[in-house]
Scaffold this motif. Structure first.
Motif, PDB file in Angstrom:
ATOM      1  N   ASP A  95       0.822  -1.207   0.000  1.00 35.72           N
ATOM      2  CA  ASP A  95       0.000   0.000   0.000  1.00 35.72           C
ATOM      3  C   ASP A  95       0.863   1.266   0.000  1.00 35.72           C
ATOM      4  O   ASP A  95       0.500   2.269  -0.611  1.00 35.72           O
ATOM      5  CB  ASP A  95      -0.944   0.011   1.202  1.00 35.72           C
ATOM      6  N   VAL A  96       1.978   1.222   0.704  1.00 32.82           N
ATOM      7  CA  VAL A  96       2.900   2.363   0.683  1.00 32.82           C
ATOM      8  C   VAL A  96       3.446   2.562  -0.719  1.00 32.82           C
ATOM      9  O   VAL A  96       3.448   3.677  -1.268  1.00 32.82           O
ATOM     10  CB  VAL A  96       4.063   2.149   1.679  1.00 32.82           C
ATOM     11  N   GLN A  97       3.889   1.479  -1.323  1.00 25.35           N
ATOM     12  CA  GLN A  97       4.533   1.567  -2.634  1.00 25.35           C
ATOM     13  C   GLN A  97       3.544   1.918  -3.741  1.00 25.35           C
ATOM     14  O   GLN A  97       3.919   2.547  -4.740  1.00 25.35           O
ATOM     15  CB  GLN A  97       5.254   0.246  -2.929  1.00 25.35           C
ATOM     16  N   ASP A  98       2.284   1.527  -3.559  1.00 26.32           N
ATOM     17  CA  ASP A  98       1.254   1.836  -4.560  1.00 26.32           C
ATOM     18  C   ASP A  98       0.511   3.140  -4.263  1.00 26.32           C
ATOM     19  O   ASP A  98      -0.398   3.514  -5.012  1.00 26.32           O
ATOM     20  CB  ASP A  98       0.229   0.695  -4.629  1.00 26.32           C
ATOM     21  N   ARG A  99       0.865   3.787  -3.166  1.00 25.11           N
ATOM     22  CA  ARG A  99       0.182   5.024  -2.757  1.00 25.11           C
ATOM     23  C   ARG A  99      -1.331   4.787  -2.642  1.00 25.11           C
ATOM     24  O   ARG A  99      -2.149   5.603  -3.063  1.00 25.11           O
ATOM     25  CB  ARG A  99       0.482   6.176  -3.729  1.00 25.11           C
ATOM     26  N   ALA A 100      -1.702   3.649  -2.065  1.00 24.49           N
ATOM     27  CA  ALA A 100      -3.113   3.289  -1.932  1.00 24.49           C
ATOM     28  C   ALA A 100      -3.810   4.204  -0.926  1.00 24.49           C
ATOM     29  O   ALA A 100      -3.191   4.699   0.020  1.00 24.49           O
ATOM     30  CB  ALA A 100      -3.237   1.836  -1.481  1.00 24.49           C
ATOM     31  N   ILE A 101      -5.097   4.423  -1.155  1.00 24.77           N
ATOM     32  CA  ILE A 101      -5.871   5.274  -0.253  1.00 24.77           C
ATOM     33  C   ILE A 101      -6.959   4.484   0.479  1.00 24.77           C
ATOM     34  O   ILE A 101      -7.647   5.032   1.337  1.00 24.77           O
ATOM     35  CB  ILE A 101      -6.520   6.451  -1.009  1.00 24.77           C
ATOM     36  N   LEU A 102      -7.077   3.194   0.175  1.00 23.71           N
ATOM     37  CA  LEU A 102      -8.110   2.376   0.803  1.00 23.71           C
ATOM     38  C   LEU A 102      -7.647   0.937   0.853  1.00 23.71           C
ATOM     39  O   LEU A 102      -7.095   0.415  -0.119  1.00 23.71           O
ATOM     40  CB  LEU A 102      -9.412   2.479   0.010  1.00 23.71           C
ATOM     41  N   ARG A 103      -7.858   0.284   1.985  1.00 24.09           N
ATOM     42  CA  ARG A 103      -7.550  -1.139   2.122  1.00 24.09           C
ATOM     43  C   ARG A 103      -8.545  -1.727   3.116  1.00 24.09           C
ATOM     44  O   ARG A 103      -8.674  -1.266   4.235  1.00 24.09           O
ATOM     45  CB  ARG A 103      -6.119  -1.335   2.625  1.00 24.09           C
ATOM     46  N   ARG A 104      -9.253  -2.760   2.682  1.00 27.53           N
ATOM     47  CA  ARG A 104     -10.244  -3.436   3.521  1.00 27.53           C
ATOM     48  C   ARG A 104     -11.261  -2.457   4.110  1.00 27.53           C
ATOM     49  O   ARG A 104     -11.671  -2.568   5.259  1.00 27.53           O
ATOM     50  CB  ARG A 104      -9.551  -4.236   4.624  1.00 27.53           C
ATOM     51  N   GLY A 105     -11.639  -1.492   3.285  1.00 30.66           N
ATOM     52  CA  GLY A 105     -12.685  -0.570   3.677  1.00 30.66           C
ATOM     53  C   GLY A 105     -12.266   0.542   4.616  1.00 30.66           C
ATOM     54  O   GLY A 105     -13.121   1.290   5.098  1.00 30.66           O
ATOM     55  N   ARG A 106     -10.966   0.683   4.868  1.00 34.67           N
ATOM     56  CA  ARG A 106     -10.502   1.749   5.754  1.00 34.67           C
ATOM     57  C   ARG A 106      -9.194   2.316   5.226  1.00 34.67           C
ATOM     58  O   ARG A 106      -8.624   1.791   4.267  1.00 34.67           O
ATOM     59  CB  ARG A 106     -10.313   1.228   7.177  1.00 34.67           C
ATOM     60  N   ALA A 107      -8.747   3.398   5.836  1.00 31.61           N
ATOM     61  CA  ALA A 107      -7.476   4.000   5.427  1.00 31.61           C
ATOM     62  C   ALA A 107      -6.355   2.980   5.598  1.00 31.61           C
ATOM     63  O   ALA A 107      -6.350   2.204   6.560  1.00 31.61           O
ATOM     64  CB  ALA A 107      -7.194   5.237   6.262  1.00 31.61           C
ATOM     65  N   PRO A 108      -5.398   2.934   4.672  1.00 26.68           N
ATOM     66  CA  PRO A 108      -4.283   1.991   4.819  1.00 26.68           C
ATOM     67  C   PRO A 108      -3.433   2.326   6.039  1.00 26.68           C
ATOM     68  O   PRO A 108      -3.484   3.437   6.571  1.00 26.68           O
ATOM     69  CB  PRO A 108      -3.497   2.171   3.515  1.00 26.68           C
ATOM     70  N   ALA A 109      -2.634   1.374   6.459  1.00 29.37           N
ATOM     71  CA  ALA A 109      -1.864   1.531   7.700  1.00 29.37           C
ATOM     72  C   ALA A 109      -0.930   2.733   7.660  1.00 29.37           C
ATOM     73  O   ALA A 109      -0.772   3.441   8.662  1.00 29.37           O
ATOM     74  CB  ALA A 109      -1.066   0.262   7.985  1.00 29.37           C
ATOM     75  N   HIS A 110      -0.321   2.992   6.496  1.00 31.53           N
ATOM     76  CA  HIS A 110       0.646   4.092   6.461  1.00 31.53           C
ATOM     77  C   HIS A 110      -0.030   5.452   6.616  1.00 31.53           C
ATOM     78  O   HIS A 110       0.597   6.412   7.066  1.00 31.53           O
ATOM     79  CB  HIS A 110       1.461   4.051   5.162  1.00 31.53           C
ATOM     80  N   VAL A 246     -15.253  -4.974  -3.665  1.00 30.15           N
ATOM     81  CA  VAL A 246     -16.308  -4.798  -2.663  1.00 30.15           C
ATOM     82  C   VAL A 246     -16.458  -6.088  -1.874  1.00 30.15           C
ATOM     83  O   VAL A 246     -16.515  -7.177  -2.445  1.00 30.15           O
ATOM     84  CB  VAL A 246     -17.651  -4.433  -3.329  1.00 30.15           C
ATOM     85  N   ARG A 247     -16.489  -5.966  -0.549  1.00 32.54           N
ATOM     86  CA  ARG A 247     -16.690  -7.136   0.306  1.00 32.54           C
ATOM     87  C   ARG A 247     -17.749  -6.798   1.340  1.00 32.54           C
ATOM     88  O   ARG A 247     -17.635  -5.793   2.046  1.00 32.54           O
ATOM     89  CB  ARG A 247     -15.381  -7.528   0.993  1.00 32.54           C
ATOM     90  N   GLY A 248     -18.786  -7.615   1.394  1.00 29.82           N
ATOM     91  CA  GLY A 248     -19.853  -7.365   2.357  1.00 29.82           C
ATOM     92  C   GLY A 248     -20.577  -6.060   2.108  1.00 29.82           C
ATOM     93  O   GLY A 248     -21.068  -5.420   3.037  1.00 29.82           O
ATOM     94  N   GLY A 249     -20.632  -5.640   0.842  1.00 29.90           N
ATOM     95  CA  GLY A 249     -21.308  -4.405   0.504  1.00 29.90           C
ATOM     96  C   GLY A 249     -20.487  -3.153   0.724  1.00 29.90           C
ATOM     97  O   GLY A 249     -20.962  -2.037   0.465  1.00 29.90           O
ATOM     98  N   THR A 250     -19.227  -3.320   1.181  1.00 34.60           N
ATOM     99  CA  THR A 250     -18.356  -2.174   1.442  1.00 34.60           C
ATOM    100  C   THR A 250     -17.168  -2.197   0.498  1.00 34.60           C
ATOM    101  O   THR A 250     -16.535  -3.245   0.315  1.00 34.60           O
ATOM    102  CB  THR A 250     -17.844  -2.206   2.900  1.00 34.60           C
ATOM    103  N   ALA A 251     -16.876  -1.058  -0.102  1.00 38.67           N
ATOM    104  CA  ALA A 251     -15.715  -0.964  -0.987  1.00 38.67           C
ATOM    105  C   ALA A 251     -14.443  -1.105  -0.175  1.00 38.67           C
ATOM    106  O   ALA A 251     -14.250  -0.425   0.836  1.00 38.67           O
ATOM    107  CB  ALA A 251     -15.724   0.365  -1.725  1.00 38.67           C
ATOM    108  N   THR A 252     -13.579  -2.021  -0.570  1.00 35.21           N
ATOM    109  CA  THR A 252     -12.301  -2.208   0.114  1.00 35.21           C
ATOM    110  C   THR A 252     -11.132  -1.693  -0.705  1.00 35.21           C
ATOM    111  O   THR A 252     -10.004  -1.679  -0.235  1.00 35.21           O
ATOM    112  CB  THR A 252     -12.078  -3.696   0.437  1.00 35.21           C
ATOM    113  N   LYS A 253     -11.398  -1.307  -1.939  1.00 37.10           N
ATOM    114  CA  LYS A 253     -10.361  -0.775  -2.820  1.00 37.10           C
ATOM    115  C   LYS A 253     -11.046   0.094  -3.852  1.00 37.10           C
ATOM    116  O   LYS A 253     -12.063  -0.302  -4.423  1.00 37.10           O
ATOM    117  CB  LYS A 253      -9.615  -1.935  -3.507  1.00 37.10           C
ATOM    118  N   ARG A 254     -10.536   1.304  -4.094  1.00 36.89           N
ATOM    119  CA  ARG A 254     -11.240   2.224  -4.979  1.00 36.89           C
ATOM    120  C   ARG A 254     -11.283   1.713  -6.416  1.00 36.89           C
ATOM    121  O   ARG A 254     -10.358   1.043  -6.898  1.00 36.89           O
ATOM    122  CB  ARG A 254     -10.598   3.614  -4.952  1.00 36.89           C
ATOM    123  N   ALA A 255     -12.352   2.026  -7.109  1.00 40.71           N
ATOM    124  CA  ALA A 255     -12.553   1.572  -8.477  1.00 40.71           C
ATOM    125  C   ALA A 255     -11.492   2.161  -9.399  1.00 40.71           C
ATOM    126  O   ALA A 255     -11.193   3.357  -9.352  1.00 40.71           O
ATOM    127  CB  ALA A 255     -13.944   1.969  -8.962  1.00 40.71           C
TER     128      ALA A 255
END
Length: 355
Positions: A95-110, A246-255
């Protein structure tokens, strides 16, 4: 899980993290402070992501293989937990290396703990397997060595896959689009998926076979199947990226995250052979530099759907999965446990597993 990564500061757990039985002549109050700080620096970022959910695919496959082959599942739950912690650590770094903004429906750890803390905690999680092995096979040096070699091998493979992923396949995609042939870039994407995603699942299933005392042919067949599960899972992840995971109706990673980043995925690689050269050139030009806006990404996603790139990717994933399973079926007697392993793997690739 708590024995390896406790929810609250725990002296026994932090001593394991330090690889020390005790802290020597450190005063008690300083030791307590060190326990709190180690928990905050190494454990909290990982538990933050673990406790957010997830399919727990790797530990479930490990235990399913042990159960199938007649091993004692309850004995190896610490190792299953270690596999999930290792995987979670890799997600944190990824997530750090990909500059991700969402993981498992919440902000990534970094984003919560800071980049430096996240990277350190994520990489530290790679080394939980040896602690778990001491819990599960304390007296079998040969077996511990074999599992250790498997785990160290997968860490090398995964870092190699991440290296290919970070380097990107833009130059190869340029050449593929110019030639109107996607074969080589498809192979490169598959290799990246094999190293980064296939090898970790292979290791889980090979480890399960080792722990259950299976013969080399069964180990090899289950390992190859595990690798295919990991690769197929990642190919489907490439497909799902267009709509967001999407898992359980919640987005875990942006489209469209991969398209926003200009990342070459399997649908893009298949599109080279499915779109007219001029359209493919226009599509790739708009995505290549990772600067596309929402409208361009949405339009690119629609083009990939319409040309059949998603169908080609899905077909590849499930065809390869069935072929790899056939080899397992040839060696392992049919039983409810055998069918349960297939169902678990197929549902994982289909994204039908509960969180």
């Amino acid at each position: 899980m708590d024995d390896l990564y406790a929810v609250r500061p725990d002296a026994a757990v932090t001593r394991q993290l330090c690889a020390l039985a005790e802290l020597g002549d450190v005063p008690a109050e300083v030791a307590e402070q060190a326990d709190r700080r180690l928990h905050s620096a190494l454990i909290r970022p990982v538990r933050y992501l673990v406790d957010a959910g997830g399919a727990r695919l790797r530990p479930r496959l490990l235990l399913a293989v042990i159960d199938l082959l007649g091993g004692d599942v309850s004995r190896y739950t610490p190792l299953a937990a270690a596999m999930e912690l290792m995987h979670t650590g890799s997600l944190i770094v990824d997530d750090v290396q990909d500059r991700a903004i969402l993981r498992r429906g919440r902000a990534p750890a970094h984003a919560v703990f800071g980049i430096a803390t996240a990277v350190n905690a994520g990489t530290a999680a790679y080394f939980t397997f040896d602690q778990a092995l001491r819990h599960t096979v304390p007296d079998d040096v040969v077996l511990r060595a074999a599992v250790t070699e498997t785990c160290l091998g997968v860490l090398r493979s995964a870092h190699a896959g991440q290296g290919l992923d970070l380097e990107g396949h833009r130059a190869e995609m340029d050449a593929a689009v110019a030639a109107g042939c996607g074969r080589e870039v498809q192979h490169l994407v598959r290799l990246t998926h094999r190293l980064k995603s296939g090898a970790p699942v292979r290791a889980c299933m090979e480890t399960g076979a080792l722990l259950a005392g299976a013969g080399e042919d069964v180990q090899a067949a289950l390992g190859a199947f595990g690798e295919t599960v990991g690769v197929s899972y990642q190919v489907i992840d490439d497909v799902l990226d267009l709509d967001g995971v999407v898992r359980g109706g919640t987005a875990t990673k942006r489209a469209g995250e991969d398209l926003f980043n200009g990342k070459v995925t399997m649908p893009l690689a298949h599109a080279v052979d499915l779109l007219e050269k001029a359209r493919m050139t226009h599509l790739w030009k708009g995505l290549r530099d990772g600067r596309a806006g929402r409208r361009r990404v949405a339009k690119a996603a629609e083009t990939l759907r319409a040309c059949g790139a998603l169908d080609a990717s899905r077909s590849e994933a499930f065809t390869r999965l069935r072929c790899a399973w056939q080899r397992v079926e040839d060696l392992v007697e049919d039983s409810p446990k055998t069918r349960a392993l297939w169902t678990l793997a197929h549902q994982a690739v289909s994204r039908q597993l509960s969180a």
